[in-house]
Design an enzyme around this catalytic site. Structure first.
Site, PDB file in Angstrom:
ATOM      1  N   GLU A  85       0.809  -1.217   0.000  1.00  0.00           N
ATOM      2  CA  GLU A  85       0.000   0.000   0.000  1.00  0.00           C
ATOM      3  C   GLU A  85       0.843   1.268   0.000  1.00  0.00           C
ATOM      4  OE1 GLU A  85      -2.557  -0.187   3.464  1.00  0.00           O
ATOM      5  OE2 GLU A  85      -1.072  -1.363   4.543  1.00  0.00           O
ATOM      6  N   CYS A 118      -7.498  -5.821  -1.739  1.00  0.00           N
ATOM      7  CA  CYS A 118      -8.513  -5.724  -0.686  1.00  0.00           C
ATOM      8  C   CYS A 118      -8.982  -4.296  -0.457  1.00  0.00           C
ATOM      9  CB  CYS A 118      -8.003  -6.320   0.630  1.00  0.00           C
ATOM     10  SG  CYS A 118      -6.620  -5.414   1.348  1.00  0.00           S
TER      11      CYS A 118
END
Length: 541
Positions: free
Chosen positions: A428, A499
């Site tokens: 991320e 996700c």
């Protein structure tokens, strides 16, 4: 009839009575002539509060067990603390002030005293004393003992809602969210998408314009909320609600079917959750597993750290309920927009890029190891995986693996059963993307968190509602990063999931399939919609 426009975070529609959420206000100081009468009011409020806490304890024992319910026993004992009570009574007698004000001032003073202590347990009592003081004030004012109780399915209207506040709401009684502030990427928005309910943020209204019990229509398709709708608006809402229910019934026919394209390419579709209580949504929507268990929600909405036993029971429950389907637990991702007072985190100028997630865990190993112990113990009850957030360096992964080894040794020495599950990391940050070839050799899988990846790549705070027009999750730079991560992982035989919110973007499903993404984890409400889209795609075309 009065309408307001806002930013829609879930395209649904709902109609029902308004419930206005107000945060606790400081009690006003009032001069009193009869201290004895004020003392009687205080004693009555104390008895009512103790009774409420006793009922909450009994209810919690049934729902979450004795360990988790113990906090209500602590609150009952604090209501009997002579130092606290004498301070309140003394202020009423000597300063001749109303009981509400005396309780508020005493609660604040005791909270500051506890917060300044060096002992972690005593520091945690700072939030407890504020909570019991707030309960006492509500009972003195003749309000419900709970800060916000829904008595019927309602449209929640608020200035804003923090993650901990949303976690305390009775989800079965929420029809829709309407907030004055907030971003389309906030946790209120994420919760709305998980629950399959409409939500609007950034609605320019004053809470005084929303009256408890008045009917409202929240239209996520048109991005509008209407108070006191006329007959035509009610008719439109009722018809649209019926149509949406019919569409949902058609989607139910996809339950039990594979997530496979017309030309035979398969992909796993999992669900994101915040607690074991959300697993009902996962099973109801036929997700193949849990791709993101946000474990930080076990830490929010409470006054002290969850114990190893509390966490173990939550993870074990999730594993058992999923009956062999994968459960990926993300380790503690506190900080930034997810705050808990008892962590004692300093205020930061730029919390999104500050002391958060794995950085807290690595610098406070006593917190991290407690969670690791709970996960490793729960892993023997099902198909659990661990996922570590906010990784930026191989050295961090090395530190994590060393801590896992320490926990293994501790458990073995204590004769406690455990299992080391599959371990992965979240990609991320741009840094993790650029070294994903090296990271792939150290872990079992990657899960791409597109919310933060987009934020850091575009240099845009995703919580800043003023920047929504500049926030472009479809930016080519973000999509190229995802492709690079997939290629590097597959080079070393590792699987890759997504996700973040982008996983549920139906416009990008085909591109993710072309990239070779192995798994998409979305809000439970999106599982069947995503399955429908996948089954309509033919990559050969």
């Amino acid at each position: 009839m009065q309408s307001f426009e806002g930013k829609s975070v879930y395209k649904g529609i709902a109609m029902g009575p308004i419930a206005v959420f107000h945060r606790r206000q400081q009690a006003k100081r009032k001069r009193i002539d009869n201290p004895d009468a004020e003392m009687e009011r205080l004693e009555y409020a104390l008895e009512v509060s103790k009774q409420q806490l006793g009922e909450l304890y009994d209810k919690a024992v049934v729902q979450v067990g004795k360990v988790s319910a113990a906090i209500f026993e602590v609150h009952q004992m604090m209501l009997e603390d002579e130092d606290y009570l004498e301070a309140v009574r003394n202020m009423i007698r000597t300063e001749r002030v109303n009981a509400e004000y005396a309780v508020c001032m005493t609660g604040d003073n005791f909270s500051e005293m506890f917060a300044a202590m060096s002992d972690d347990y005593m520091k945690a009592r700072a939030a407890d004393v504020l909570d019991i003081s707030a309960r006492l004030v509500r009972n003195l004012e003749g309000q419900s003992g709970e800060q916000f109780v829904l008595t019927e399915p309602s449209v929640i209207v608020a200035e804003d809602l923090s993650p901990s506040e949303t976690m305390q709401l009775d989800k079965d009684k929420i029809l829709a969210f309407v907030t004055v502030h907030g971003s389309t990427n906030s946790h209120t928005a994420i919760l709305a998408r998980m629950m399959n309910i409409p939500a609007l943020v950034g609605v320019p209204l004053s809470l005084e314009q929303a009256r408890n019990g008045e009917i409202a229509v929240v239209d996520g398709f048109g991005g509008k909320v209407t108070f006191a709708p006329d007959a035509d608006m009610r008719k439109y809402a009722e018809q649209t609600i019926r149509e949406e229910r019919e569409k949902m019934l058609l989607l139910q026919e996809l339950k039990g079917k594979d997530n496979v394209t017309l030309d035979g390419q398969k992909i796993n579709v999992y669900a994101n959750i915040g607690s074991a209580s959300d697993i009902g949504y996962v099973l109801e929507n036929d997700a193949g597993g849990i791709g993101l268990f946000r474990s930080e929600f076990l830490y929010l909405g409470r006054e002290s750290f969850p114990t190893e036993e509390e966490q173990f029971e939550a993870y074990k429950q999730a594993a058992r309920m999923m009956a062999g389907r994968k459960v990926i637990i993300r380790t503690l991702d506190i900080g930034a927009d997810k705050q808990a007072e008892y962590f004692g985190l300093d205020k930061e100028e730029n919390p999104a890029m500050g002391y958060r997630a794995i950085r807290i865990c690595l610098s406070r190993p006593e917190i991290f190891k407690t969670q690791l112990r709970a996960i490793l113990r729960a892993a023997i009850y099902g198909n659990i995986s661990i996922m570590y957030p906010m990784i930026i360096a191989t050295e961090e992964v090395t530190q994590i693996m060393a801590m896992v080894e320490d926990v293994k040794q501790e458990l073995e020495e204590q004769g406690i059963q455990y299992k080391v599950p599959e371990q992965g990391i979240m990609i991320e940050t741009p840094a993790a993307v650029m070294i994903s070839d090296k990271l792939a050799q150290m872990v079992d899988f990657f899960s791409i968190g597109t919310n933060d990846l987009t934020q850091y790549t575009l240099a845009i705070d995703r919580q800043n509602e003023k920047l929504d027009e500049f926030y472009n999750p479809h930016h080519e730079a973000v999509l190229r990063m995802i492709k690079l991560v997939v290629d590097n992982a597959h080079q070393y035989g590792k699987w890759v999931g997504i996700c973040g919110e982008l996983a549920a973007d139906l416009q990008l499903v085909e591109r993710f399939l072309e990239m070779g993404v192995d798994e998409l984890s979305v809000a439970p409400s999106m599982v069947l919609k995503l399955r429908k889209k996948i089954r309509e795609i033919c990559l050969r075309d």
